[in-house]
Motif scaffolding. Sequence first.
Motif, PDB file in Angstrom:
ATOM      1  N   ALA A  62      58.011  45.839  38.714  1.00 59.44           N
ATOM      2  CA  ALA A  62      58.712  45.077  37.678  1.00 59.44           C
ATOM      3  C   ALA A  62      60.098  44.657  38.150  1.00 59.44           C
ATOM      4  CB  ALA A  62      58.810  45.897  36.394  1.00 59.44           C
ATOM      5  N   ALA A  63      60.762  45.498  38.946  1.00 57.04           N
ATOM      6  CA  ALA A  63      62.088  45.157  39.468  1.00 57.04           C
ATOM      7  C   ALA A  63      62.002  44.094  40.554  1.00 57.04           C
ATOM      8  CB  ALA A  63      62.767  46.412  40.020  1.00 57.04           C
ATOM      9  N   GLU A  64      60.886  44.099  41.287  1.00 56.40           N
ATOM     10  CA  GLU A  64      60.693  43.183  42.410  1.00 56.40           C
ATOM     11  C   GLU A  64      60.233  41.798  41.972  1.00 56.40           C
ATOM     12  OE1 GLU A  64      57.194  43.046  45.748  1.00 56.40           O
ATOM     13  OE2 GLU A  64      58.221  44.966  45.501  1.00 56.40           O
ATOM     14  N   SER A  65      59.509  41.741  40.861  1.00 56.56           N
ATOM     15  CA  SER A  65      58.874  40.486  40.475  1.00 56.56           C
ATOM     16  C   SER A  65      58.730  40.394  38.952  1.00 56.56           C
ATOM     17  CB  SER A  65      57.484  40.431  41.117  1.00 56.56           C
ATOM     18  OG  SER A  65      56.699  39.416  40.552  1.00 56.56           O
ATOM     19  N   PRO A  66      58.837  39.176  38.417  1.00 55.16           N
ATOM     20  CA  PRO A  66      58.614  39.003  36.969  1.00 55.16           C
ATOM     21  C   PRO A  66      57.126  38.853  36.615  1.00 55.16           C
ATOM     22  CG  PRO A  66      59.287  36.932  37.926  1.00 55.16           C
ATOM     23  CD  PRO A  66      59.316  37.950  39.044  1.00 55.16           C
ATOM     24  N   ASN A  82      55.703  51.755  25.329  1.00 56.72           N
ATOM     25  CA  ASN A  82      56.972  51.039  25.501  1.00 56.72           C
ATOM     26  C   ASN A  82      57.349  50.935  26.979  1.00 56.72           C
ATOM     27  OD1 ASN A  82      57.228  50.609  22.766  1.00 56.72           O
ATOM     28  ND2 ASN A  82      58.419  52.479  22.440  1.00 56.72           N
ATOM     29  N   LEU A  83      57.120  51.994  27.734  1.00 57.36           N
ATOM     30  CA  LEU A  83      57.381  51.979  29.165  1.00 57.36           C
ATOM     31  C   LEU A  83      56.543  50.896  29.836  1.00 57.36           C
ATOM     32  CD1 LEU A  83      58.481  53.619  31.802  1.00 57.36           C
ATOM     33  CD2 LEU A  83      56.129  54.430  31.811  1.00 57.36           C
ATOM     34  N   LEU A  84      55.263  50.809  29.468  1.00 58.79           N
ATOM     35  CA  LEU A  84      54.379  49.793  30.044  1.00 58.79           C
ATOM     36  C   LEU A  84      54.885  48.395  29.709  1.00 58.79           C
ATOM     37  CD1 LEU A  84      50.861  51.364  29.339  1.00 58.79           C
ATOM     38  CD2 LEU A  84      52.191  51.440  31.454  1.00 58.79           C
ATOM     39  N   ALA A  85      55.293  48.185  28.480  1.00 64.58           N
ATOM     40  CA  ALA A  85      55.814  46.876  28.082  1.00 64.58           C
ATOM     41  C   ALA A  85      57.063  46.522  28.884  1.00 64.58           C
ATOM     42  CB  ALA A  85      56.108  46.863  26.583  1.00 64.58           C
ATOM     43  N   ASP A  86      57.938  47.504  29.098  1.00 65.94           N
ATOM     44  CA  ASP A  86      59.150  47.277  29.887  1.00 65.94           C
ATOM     45  C   ASP A  86      58.834  46.910  31.338  1.00 65.94           C
ATOM     46  OD1 ASP A  86      60.670  47.846  27.668  1.00 65.94           O
ATOM     47  OD2 ASP A  86      61.159  49.903  28.294  1.00 65.94           O
ATOM     48  N   CYS A  87      57.668  47.352  31.818  1.00 62.71           N
ATOM     49  CA  CYS A  87      57.256  47.087  33.212  1.00 62.71           C
ATOM     50  C   CYS A  87      56.381  45.830  33.336  1.00 62.71           C
ATOM     51  CB  CYS A  87      56.507  48.301  33.766  1.00 62.71           C
ATOM     52  SG  CYS A  87      57.564  49.747  33.999  1.00 62.71           S
ATOM     53  N   HIS A  88      56.376  44.983  32.315  1.00 58.08           N
ATOM     54  CA  HIS A  88      55.633  43.707  32.323  1.00 58.08           C
ATOM     55  C   HIS A  88      54.122  43.883  32.235  1.00 58.08           C
ATOM     56  CE1 HIS A  88      59.134  42.129  35.059  1.00 58.08           C
ATOM     57  NE2 HIS A  88      59.578  42.599  33.921  1.00 58.08           N
ATOM     58  N   VAL A  89      53.641  45.033  31.795  1.00 58.25           N
ATOM     59  CA  VAL A  89      52.191  45.215  31.646  1.00 58.25           C
ATOM     60  C   VAL A  89      51.734  44.377  30.460  1.00 58.25           C
ATOM     61  CG1 VAL A  89      50.328  46.848  31.152  1.00 58.25           C
ATOM     62  CG2 VAL A  89      52.206  47.504  32.682  1.00 58.25           C
ATOM     63  N   SER A  90      50.781  43.482  30.723  1.00 61.31           N
ATOM     64  CA  SER A  90      50.285  42.620  29.649  1.00 61.31           C
ATOM     65  C   SER A  90      48.888  42.990  29.200  1.00 61.31           C
ATOM     66  CB  SER A  90      50.317  41.153  30.089  1.00 61.31           C
ATOM     67  OG  SER A  90      49.399  40.933  31.124  1.00 61.31           O
ATOM     68  N   ALA A  91      48.168  43.785  30.009  1.00 64.06           N
ATOM     69  CA  ALA A  91      46.818  44.191  29.637  1.00 64.06           C
ATOM     70  C   ALA A  91      46.526  45.567  30.226  1.00 64.06           C
ATOM     71  CB  ALA A  91      45.793  43.180  30.134  1.00 64.06           C
ATOM     72  N   VAL A  92      45.763  46.355  29.472  1.00 66.19           N
ATOM     73  CA  VAL A  92      45.319  47.671  29.929  1.00 66.19           C
ATOM     74  C   VAL A  92      43.808  47.705  29.785  1.00 66.19           C
ATOM     75  CG1 VAL A  92      45.418  50.161  29.544  1.00 66.19           C
ATOM     76  CG2 VAL A  92      47.458  48.773  29.187  1.00 66.19           C
ATOM     77  N   LEU A  93      43.126  47.996  30.902  1.00 66.44           N
ATOM     78  CA  LEU A  93      41.664  48.058  30.909  1.00 66.44           C
ATOM     79  C   LEU A  93      41.196  49.421  31.386  1.00 66.44           C
ATOM     80  CD1 LEU A  93      40.812  44.690  32.714  1.00 66.44           C
ATOM     81  CD2 LEU A  93      40.538  45.186  30.285  1.00 66.44           C
ATOM     82  N   PRO A  94      40.078  49.901  30.845  1.00 70.50           N
ATOM     83  CA  PRO A  94      39.501  51.134  31.403  1.00 70.50           C
ATOM     84  C   PRO A  94      38.886  50.841  32.762  1.00 70.50           C
ATOM     85  CG  PRO A  94      38.136  50.296  29.620  1.00 70.50           C
ATOM     86  CD  PRO A  94      39.344  49.420  29.690  1.00 70.50           C
ATOM     87  N   ARG A  95      38.777  51.870  33.593  1.00 68.12           N
ATOM     88  CA  ARG A  95      38.203  51.690  34.936  1.00 68.12           C
ATOM     89  C   ARG A  95      36.764  51.202  34.887  1.00 68.12           C
ATOM     90  NH1 ARG A  95      39.721  57.188  37.896  1.00 68.12           N
ATOM     91  NH2 ARG A  95      38.640  57.915  36.070  1.00 68.12           N
ATOM     92  N   THR A  96      36.086  51.451  33.788  1.00 69.14           N
ATOM     93  CA  THR A  96      34.684  51.044  33.676  1.00 69.14           C
ATOM     94  C   THR A  96      34.535  49.607  33.206  1.00 69.14           C
ATOM     95  OG1 THR A  96      34.613  51.945  31.443  1.00 69.14           O
ATOM     96  CG2 THR A  96      33.865  53.384  33.242  1.00 69.14           C
ATOM     97  N   ALA A  97      35.628  48.857  33.066  1.00 70.18           N
ATOM     98  CA  ALA A  97      35.572  47.496  32.529  1.00 70.18           C
ATOM     99  C   ALA A  97      35.978  46.446  33.552  1.00 70.18           C
ATOM    100  CB  ALA A  97      36.451  47.396  31.289  1.00 70.18           C
ATOM    101  N   LEU A  98      35.564  46.619  34.805  1.00 71.84           N
ATOM    102  CA  LEU A  98      35.923  45.624  35.822  1.00 71.84           C
ATOM    103  C   LEU A  98      35.320  44.261  35.520  1.00 71.84           C
ATOM    104  CD1 LEU A  98      35.895  47.574  39.210  1.00 71.84           C
ATOM    105  CD2 LEU A  98      37.838  46.778  37.870  1.00 71.84           C
ATOM    106  N   ASP A  99      34.288  44.217  34.693  1.00 71.22           N
ATOM    107  CA  ASP A  99      33.711  42.936  34.305  1.00 71.22           C
ATOM    108  C   ASP A  99      34.696  42.100  33.481  1.00 71.22           C
ATOM    109  OD1 ASP A  99      33.388  44.953  32.332  1.00 71.22           O
ATOM    110  OD2 ASP A  99      31.862  43.757  31.304  1.00 71.22           O
TER     111      ASP A  99
END
Length: 192
Positions: A62-66, A82-99
């Motif tokens: 997040a510090a290196e890139s927007p 909140n930590l994830l939002a601060d780090c630019h996380v826009s989506a969270v997927l389970p490992r079983t959802a690579l599709d």
Amino acid sequence: MDQVRVAAWASDPIALTGLINHLKARPELLVLPRARRGEASVLVFAVGEVDREAVAALRAAAAESPAAIVLVAGHVDPAHVNLLADCHVSAVLPRTALDRLTASVLAAARGRSSSLREQVAALADEAGAAALTPREVDVLRLMAEGWDTAEIAGKLCYSERTVKNVIYAMTNRLNLRNRPHAVAYAVRAGVI
């Protein structure tokens, strides 16, 4: 159609290789090497859980890139939203959802995201449903090898009734139709 520039990070080299190969197979994505991660529109992170190492890597990215981040995880503590939002996380997927990974990457590149809180809650619900006991995993492994109930019971030093009860409880709890469906579920969940 312009390709979306994407870079990958994973908590272990085997997961990273698998993630990169998965992303490279998609023609709408251009996978950049780590040295060019700052040029990516979307970063994809794969972790077992959001621990200190993962948090440090997310903060550094997040510090290196927007760039937006798509997080593929086995477990995320809801307190980390909140930590994830601060780090630019826009989506969270389970490992079983690579599709769903490509669609999430494309949505992140377009600036679309849904509620992180809802995604983390859904991940927790899925992980809770997917949790298999060690006994269930042992039975599933032997089922996957083609052993019948009596043979499984003999190998695990259980009674046949115990094996049947384990299978019955597991298939009911996870809404699985039959033994092959249970084995397929375990393979997809990465437990066997």
